[in-house]
Every structure is written in C-alpha cells, then in structure tokens.
Design an enzyme around this catalytic site. Structure first.
Site, short mmCIF file in Angstrom:
data_model
loop_
_atom_site.label_atom_id
_atom_site.label_comp_id
_atom_site.label_asym_id
_atom_site.label_seq_id
_atom_site.Cartn_x
_atom_site.Cartn_y
_atom_site.Cartn_z
N HIS A 65 0.84 -1.20 0.00
CA HIS A 65 0.00 0.00 0.00
C HIS A 65 0.87 1.25 0.00
O HIS A 65 2.05 1.21 0.41
CB HIS A 65 -0.89 0.02 1.24
CG HIS A 65 -1.93 -1.05 1.26
ND1 HIS A 65 -2.95 -1.07 2.19
CD2 HIS A 65 -2.13 -2.14 0.48
CE1 HIS A 65 -3.73 -2.11 1.97
NE2 HIS A 65 -3.24 -2.79 0.94
N GLU A 67 0.92 3.82 1.90
CA GLU A 67 1.44 4.18 3.23
C GLU A 67 2.64 3.32 3.62
O GLU A 67 3.63 3.83 4.16
CB GLU A 67 0.36 4.00 4.31
CG GLU A 67 -0.89 4.81 4.07
CD GLU A 67 -1.99 4.05 3.36
OE1 GLU A 67 -3.16 4.25 3.72
OE2 GLU A 67 -1.69 3.25 2.44
N CYS A 95 -6.00 1.67 5.97
CA CYS A 95 -6.62 0.44 6.44
C CYS A 95 -6.00 0.10 7.80
O CYS A 95 -5.06 0.76 8.25
CB CYS A 95 -6.38 -0.69 5.43
SG CYS A 95 -4.66 -1.22 5.33
N CYS A 98 -2.16 -0.60 7.65
CA CYS A 98 -1.35 0.62 7.52
C CYS A 98 -1.39 1.45 8.80
O CYS A 98 -0.38 2.01 9.22
CB CYS A 98 -1.82 1.43 6.33
SG CYS A 98 -1.48 0.62 4.75
#
Length: 160
Positions: A65, A67, A95, A98
């Site tokens: 992701h 992040e 999420c 993260c």
C-alpha cells in the site's frame, strides 16, 4: 466597485492542501499503472522525505500500500524506525494494516483525503494509531474521492 461591495478572495492554500496535492499526484501515478489510486507523502519540517503510491498489483504484494511504501522510504531516509516528527498525507483513509504500521513508526500526524467506508481503520479499530498521533480528514476530499470513483467505475465497465 462600489463602496460597501465585498470582494470574495480565493483563500490561500494551506500547508495540508499543498502536501495533499502531492499525495494526489502519486495517486494519479497509481491510476496510470492500473493500481487502486492511493498516494502518500511523508513530510518532516516542511519537506517531503518520501512519496509513494499503491504497488500491490505491480509487485503482486497485498502489503504494498502507498502508506507502507512511504514508511519504508522515510525510515530509510532517516536511518531509524521512528517518524515521530513527521506527517503522513494520504488520499484515502488508511486500512488497519497501515494504521498499525503508522503506530509502530510513531507518526506524529496523519492527514487523509477521503474516508474508506469498507476498509478504513476507523471502522474496525479507531484507536489503532499511536496515542500521540493527531489526525485530520477531509483535506482534498473531493479530488481524492473522484479519482477512486473514476477508477472503480472504469473497472466495472471493463468487466461487464
């Protein structure tokens, strides 16, 4: 202009908007790679120290992701695992995975564009970020949301 007329001036761009626009640039890169269009930047003392976007499809890695990529780059730049003087700007609410990583990195502040009504950390564990972490949501929300809606709309059209 007559006396008493008011002039509506465009408000100056805030620092949060400035850096969120940089995160949006990263989200567009993800969109162009057929990745879910999420972008992130990490800022310390007014300077961008890392930029990233989703790479889950390209790397065939569900943890890639924006992040997570940004955290990895930022900690490498600092030579340490704590980002306690940094702000993460991300176009979509993190999420839980993260948010937990942001907790471990002790990020000082998280600013996100649009909420994630399906997988956002606030749905599952709103206290997942570090206790000292400040959050701000809704910065460039319309642009962030529009990019995601466009991406998924295109996906649905192509899968019909």
């Amino acid at each position: 202009m007559l006396i008493g007329d008011t002039v509506k001036l465009k408000s100056p761009v805030t620092e949060d908007e400035k850096f969120m626009k940089e995160a949006l640039k990263e989200a567009v890169k993800a969109f162009q790679k057929d990745e879910i269009p999420v972008g992130a930047v990490i800022v310390c003392q007014g300077k961008i120290i890392s930029r990233a976007h989703n790479l889950s499809e390209q790397l065939n890695d569900p943890t890639a992701h924006a992040e997570m990529q940004a955290i990895t780059m930022a900690t490498a730049a600092f030579g340490g695992k704590y980002l306690d003087r940094c702000t993460l700007y991300v176009t979509l609410e993190p999420c839980s995975m993260c948010a937990a990583a942001l907790n471990w990195a002790q990020v000082k502040r998280v600013v996100y564009g649009t909420s994630d009504p399906k997988r956002g950390y606030t749905l599952y564990s709103p206290d997942l970020l570090h206790p000292k972490c400040e959050t701000q949501k809704g910065i460039c929300e319309e642009e962030s949301s529009r990019l995601l809606i466009s991406f998924f709309s295109d996906k649905r059209k192509n899968n019909v």
